[in-house]
Design a protein around this motif. Structure first.
Motif, PDB file in Angstrom:
ATOM      1  N   VAL A  71     -80.828  21.626  -7.604  1.00  0.00           N
ATOM      2  CA  VAL A  71     -79.536  21.816  -8.257  1.00  0.00           C
ATOM      3  C   VAL A  71     -78.615  22.597  -7.326  1.00  0.00           C
ATOM      4  O   VAL A  71     -79.024  23.583  -6.718  1.00  0.00           O
ATOM      5  CB  VAL A  71     -79.708  22.572  -9.593  1.00  0.00           C
ATOM      6  CG1 VAL A  71     -78.359  22.795 -10.269  1.00  0.00           C
ATOM      7  CG2 VAL A  71     -80.655  21.814 -10.516  1.00  0.00           C
ATOM      8  N   GLY A  72     -77.367  22.122  -7.217  1.00  0.00           N
ATOM      9  CA  GLY A  72     -76.388  22.793  -6.369  1.00  0.00           C
ATOM     10  C   GLY A  72     -76.370  22.210  -4.966  1.00  0.00           C
ATOM     11  O   GLY A  72     -77.081  21.256  -4.657  1.00  0.00           O
ATOM     12  N   TYR A  73     -75.545  22.798  -4.133  1.00  0.00           N
ATOM     13  CA  TYR A  73     -75.364  22.343  -2.754  1.00  0.00           C
ATOM     14  C   TYR A  73     -76.574  22.720  -1.895  1.00  0.00           C
ATOM     15  O   TYR A  73     -77.080  23.837  -1.983  1.00  0.00           O
ATOM     16  CB  TYR A  73     -74.093  22.971  -2.176  1.00  0.00           C
ATOM     17  CG  TYR A  73     -73.917  22.711  -0.709  1.00  0.00           C
ATOM     18  CD1 TYR A  73     -73.351  21.517  -0.265  1.00  0.00           C
ATOM     19  CD2 TYR A  73     -74.340  23.640   0.231  1.00  0.00           C
ATOM     20  CE1 TYR A  73     -73.196  21.263   1.090  1.00  0.00           C
ATOM     21  CE2 TYR A  73     -74.185  23.397   1.590  1.00  0.00           C
ATOM     22  CZ  TYR A  73     -73.620  22.208   2.009  1.00  0.00           C
ATOM     23  OH  TYR A  73     -73.482  21.955   3.339  1.00  0.00           O
ATOM     24  N   HIS A  74     -77.016  21.778  -1.048  1.00  0.00           N
ATOM     25  CA  HIS A  74     -78.097  22.033  -0.091  1.00  0.00           C
ATOM     26  C   HIS A  74     -77.668  21.501   1.274  1.00  0.00           C
ATOM     27  O   HIS A  74     -77.165  20.380   1.370  1.00  0.00           O
ATOM     28  CB  HIS A  74     -79.397  21.357  -0.539  1.00  0.00           C
ATOM     29  CG  HIS A  74     -79.979  21.987  -1.748  1.00  0.00           C
ATOM     30  ND1 HIS A  74     -79.508  21.755  -3.016  1.00  0.00           N
ATOM     31  CD2 HIS A  74     -80.989  22.883  -1.884  1.00  0.00           C
ATOM     32  CE1 HIS A  74     -80.201  22.464  -3.880  1.00  0.00           C
ATOM     33  NE2 HIS A  74     -81.105  23.154  -3.220  1.00  0.00           N
ATOM     34  N   ASP A  75     -77.892  22.305   2.322  1.00  0.00           N
ATOM     35  CA  ASP A  75     -77.462  21.870   3.647  1.00  0.00           C
ATOM     36  C   ASP A  75     -78.416  20.819   4.219  1.00  0.00           C
ATOM     37  O   ASP A  75     -79.513  20.595   3.700  1.00  0.00           O
ATOM     38  CB  ASP A  75     -77.258  23.052   4.590  1.00  0.00           C
ATOM     39  CG  ASP A  75     -78.539  23.797   4.941  1.00  0.00           C
ATOM     40  OD1 ASP A  75     -79.619  23.184   4.971  1.00  0.00           O
ATOM     41  OD2 ASP A  75     -78.438  25.008   5.205  1.00  0.00           O
ATOM     42  N   LYS A  76     -77.971  20.196   5.280  1.00  0.00           N
ATOM     43  CA  LYS A  76     -78.702  19.073   5.876  1.00  0.00           C
ATOM     44  C   LYS A  76     -80.091  19.484   6.361  1.00  0.00           C
ATOM     45  O   LYS A  76     -81.068  18.763   6.139  1.00  0.00           O
ATOM     46  CB  LYS A  76     -77.883  18.485   7.028  1.00  0.00           C
ATOM     47  CG  LYS A  76     -78.491  17.260   7.642  1.00  0.00           C
ATOM     48  CD  LYS A  76     -77.585  16.699   8.729  1.00  0.00           C
ATOM     49  CE  LYS A  76     -78.206  15.522   9.420  1.00  0.00           C
ATOM     50  NZ  LYS A  76     -77.347  15.017  10.494  1.00  0.00           N
TER      51      LYS A  76
END
Length: 102
Positions: free
Chosen positions: A86-91
């Motif tokens: 859930v939420g933003y996750h970096d590459k």
């Protein structure tokens, strides 16, 4: 390439192999940040299928998985949910998570 899928297609498309489905909506700022990263990974990882589901247009699947916040990334391996992010996750983090299931 990331493919848009519908509620009706979800199970058939995500039952085999490793899949990542990005649950998003056009009005969601973090979703707009996450989307290009998912697209980049889709170009780089041939052994993972990448899908997007607009929760406004296709609410049934999101509801069935209890998705209350977006973006949510659902990773399945051979039809079983192995990660719900859930939420933003970096590459780098997404690459690390996906590589665990190869």
């Amino acid at each position: 390439m990331t493919q848009a899928i519908s509620d009706d297609q979800f199970n058939a498309k995500t039952d085999e192999g490793i899949t990542l489905t990005d649950f998003w909506a056009p009005w969601c700022g973090p979703c707009r940040m996450q989307s290009p990263i998912v697209d980049e990974l889709a170009e780089e990882m041939d052994d993972v299928e990448f899908y997007k589901m607009n929760v406004d247009d296709e609410p049934k699947t999101a509801q069935s998985f209890g998705i209350m916040s977006i973006p949510t990334l659902l990773i399945k391996k051979d039809g079983e949910v192995v990660e719900k992010l859930v939420g933003y996750h970096d590459k780098a983090r997404l690459t690390e998570i996906l590589n665990q299931y190869k």
